[in-house]
Write an enzyme that holds these catalytic residues in place. Sequence first.
Site, PDB file in Angstrom:
ATOM      1  N   THR A 165     -22.276  -6.471 -11.984  1.00 54.93           N
ATOM      2  CA  THR A 165     -21.172  -5.504 -11.896  1.00 54.93           C
ATOM      3  C   THR A 165     -19.884  -6.190 -11.443  1.00 54.93           C
ATOM      4  O   THR A 165     -18.797  -5.905 -11.957  1.00 54.93           O
ATOM      5  CB  THR A 165     -21.562  -4.361 -10.930  1.00 54.93           C
ATOM      6  OG1 THR A 165     -22.780  -3.793 -11.412  1.00 54.93           O
ATOM      7  CG2 THR A 165     -20.494  -3.290 -10.874  1.00 54.93           C
ATOM      8  N   GLN A 177      -5.567  -1.928  13.146  1.00 53.47           N
ATOM      9  CA  GLN A 177      -5.960  -3.334  13.278  1.00 53.47           C
ATOM     10  C   GLN A 177      -6.417  -3.599  14.711  1.00 53.47           C
ATOM     11  O   GLN A 177      -5.875  -3.042  15.660  1.00 53.47           O
ATOM     12  CB  GLN A 177      -4.772  -4.253  12.935  1.00 53.47           C
ATOM     13  CG  GLN A 177      -4.274  -4.094  11.505  1.00 53.47           C
ATOM     14  CD  GLN A 177      -5.201  -4.772  10.489  1.00 53.47           C
ATOM     15  OE1 GLN A 177      -6.317  -5.171  10.812  1.00 53.47           O
ATOM     16  NE2 GLN A 177      -4.735  -4.896   9.266  1.00 53.47           N
ATOM     17  N   ASP A 209       0.859  -1.190   0.000  1.00 59.53           N
ATOM     18  CA  ASP A 209       0.000   0.000   0.000  1.00 59.53           C
ATOM     19  C   ASP A 209       0.893   1.236   0.000  1.00 59.53           C
ATOM     20  O   ASP A 209       1.161   1.828   1.045  1.00 59.53           O
ATOM     21  CB  ASP A 209      -0.925  -0.019   1.232  1.00 59.53           C
ATOM     22  CG  ASP A 209      -1.835  -1.237   1.231  1.00 59.53           C
ATOM     23  OD1 ASP A 209      -2.279  -1.662   0.152  1.00 59.53           O
ATOM     24  OD2 ASP A 209      -2.093  -1.778   2.325  1.00 59.53           O
ATOM     25  N   LYS A 242     -11.336  -6.103  -3.182  1.00 57.23           N
ATOM     26  CA  LYS A 242     -12.494  -6.246  -2.283  1.00 57.23           C
ATOM     27  C   LYS A 242     -13.788  -5.835  -2.991  1.00 57.23           C
ATOM     28  O   LYS A 242     -14.506  -4.910  -2.563  1.00 57.23           O
ATOM     29  CB  LYS A 242     -12.302  -5.443  -1.003  1.00 57.23           C
ATOM     30  CG  LYS A 242     -11.163  -5.972  -0.132  1.00 57.23           C
ATOM     31  CD  LYS A 242     -11.206  -5.400   1.261  1.00 57.23           C
ATOM     32  CE  LYS A 242     -10.126  -5.948   2.154  1.00 57.23           C
ATOM     33  NZ  LYS A 242      -8.765  -5.538   1.773  1.00 57.23           N
ATOM     34  N   LEU A 243     -14.089  -6.530  -4.081  1.00 57.79           N
ATOM     35  CA  LEU A 243     -15.282  -6.194  -4.870  1.00 57.79           C
ATOM     36  C   LEU A 243     -16.550  -6.474  -4.067  1.00 57.79           C
ATOM     37  O   LEU A 243     -16.635  -7.482  -3.349  1.00 57.79           O
ATOM     38  CB  LEU A 243     -15.277  -7.006  -6.174  1.00 57.79           C
ATOM     39  CG  LEU A 243     -14.047  -6.803  -7.066  1.00 57.79           C
ATOM     40  CD1 LEU A 243     -14.108  -7.741  -8.274  1.00 57.79           C
ATOM     41  CD2 LEU A 243     -13.935  -5.357  -7.520  1.00 57.79           C
ATOM     42  N   HIS A 244     -17.533  -5.587  -4.209  1.00 58.76           N
ATOM     43  CA  HIS A 244     -18.789  -5.721  -3.443  1.00 58.76           C
ATOM     44  C   HIS A 244     -19.862  -4.936  -4.187  1.00 58.76           C
ATOM     45  O   HIS A 244     -19.936  -3.713  -4.082  1.00 58.76           O
ATOM     46  CB  HIS A 244     -18.587  -5.152  -2.034  1.00 58.76           C
ATOM     47  CG  HIS A 244     -19.706  -5.467  -1.098  1.00 58.76           C
ATOM     48  ND1 HIS A 244     -19.688  -5.109   0.223  1.00 58.76           N
ATOM     49  CD2 HIS A 244     -20.875  -6.102  -1.282  1.00 58.76           C
ATOM     50  CE1 HIS A 244     -20.801  -5.507   0.814  1.00 58.76           C
ATOM     51  NE2 HIS A 244     -21.548  -6.106  -0.087  1.00 58.76           N
ATOM     52  N   ASP A 245     -20.675  -5.625  -4.982  1.00 61.11           N
ATOM     53  CA  ASP A 245     -21.676  -4.926  -5.787  1.00 61.11           C
ATOM     54  C   ASP A 245     -22.696  -5.971  -6.260  1.00 61.11           C
ATOM     55  O   ASP A 245     -22.625  -7.140  -5.861  1.00 61.11           O
ATOM     56  CB  ASP A 245     -20.984  -4.220  -6.971  1.00 61.11           C
ATOM     57  CG  ASP A 245     -21.706  -2.941  -7.376  1.00 61.11           C
ATOM     58  OD1 ASP A 245     -22.944  -2.985  -7.518  1.00 61.11           O
ATOM     59  OD2 ASP A 245     -21.036  -1.908  -7.547  1.00 61.11           O
ATOM     60  N   ILE A 246     -23.612  -5.560  -7.136  1.00 61.30           N
ATOM     61  CA  ILE A 246     -24.536  -6.558  -7.679  1.00 61.30           C
ATOM     62  C   ILE A 246     -23.751  -7.515  -8.582  1.00 61.30           C
ATOM     63  O   ILE A 246     -22.654  -7.210  -9.036  1.00 61.30           O
ATOM     64  CB  ILE A 246     -25.697  -5.875  -8.462  1.00 61.30           C
ATOM     65  CG1 ILE A 246     -25.154  -5.052  -9.638  1.00 61.30           C
ATOM     66  CG2 ILE A 246     -26.544  -5.015  -7.520  1.00 61.30           C
ATOM     67  CD1 ILE A 246     -26.243  -4.610 -10.597  1.00 61.30           C
TER      68      ILE A 246
END
Length: 251
Positions: free
Chosen positions: A76, A205, A11, A69-73
């Site tokens: 998509t 964390q 990162d 970290k994909l998070h959708d319908i």
Amino acid sequence: MTRGPIAVALDAPDLSTMTAWAVAVGPHVSTLKVGLESYLRDGDAAVIAARTASAETTGLPCQLFLDLKLHDIHATVAGAARSVARLAPDFLTVHASGGADMVAAAVRELPQTRIVAVTVLTSLTPGDLVRMGLLPPGADANDVRSLAERLAIESVAAGARAVVCSPEEVAGIRAALRDQLPDLAGDTVLITPGVRPAGAELADQRRVATPVEALNRGADLLVIGRPITEAADPAAAAAAIVQEIADDRGR
Ligand code: C5P
């Protein structure tokens, strides 16, 4: 030189810093993790730089962990997975809380990639989850554990071949997988962030363990970022953690 079961979170504030970290730690670790900070700024160049840099010193690139970290319908997420297919990441993360069909959509699009289901972020405490209405009032670490187990089971049944969880949940998830999905349990990679060498800064964390503790509880791969990348000498910091792991295994 042995590469330890560590995914270094690259990162970085710019591409040249990320590349320098990849060159430094590549010989010591199995995996490099390119996440939102680098990918959203530098795009494919970040992934290509991490791969190339890690191959420079040893000839063999590290595994590439694309942490979006994909998070959708479902449609998509399927499209997003198609968009990164050309990068052929070894790992790609999606949020388990997007549901089994969403996880399955990513799996269908990227059959050669290990789709990783992120259960409950290690930065969240039981109190945070209660306030968000995701756990009932009075919930404690046991409730977080069972939530993480349910998310893991759903996702692996939907085709995820890896799970991200905190070191506090890894043993329970391993046991739940063996019990409920015995045919899939053996090939599921359990990945734990929230790993801090003894005495290191916790930063944001919360649910944490040392590298050796996390592995002894059943983790296969440790995500470690700042304790390595913010060290004065990232290569030495990575090598020291790998040595600590080797010493424990030799005991
Ligand atoms: O070791 P450090 O705290 O710096 O590692 C942070 C990295 O771990 C970040 O890249 C973050 O995205 C990732 N991560 C996490 N918690 C999760 C999943 C991933 O901290 N549940």
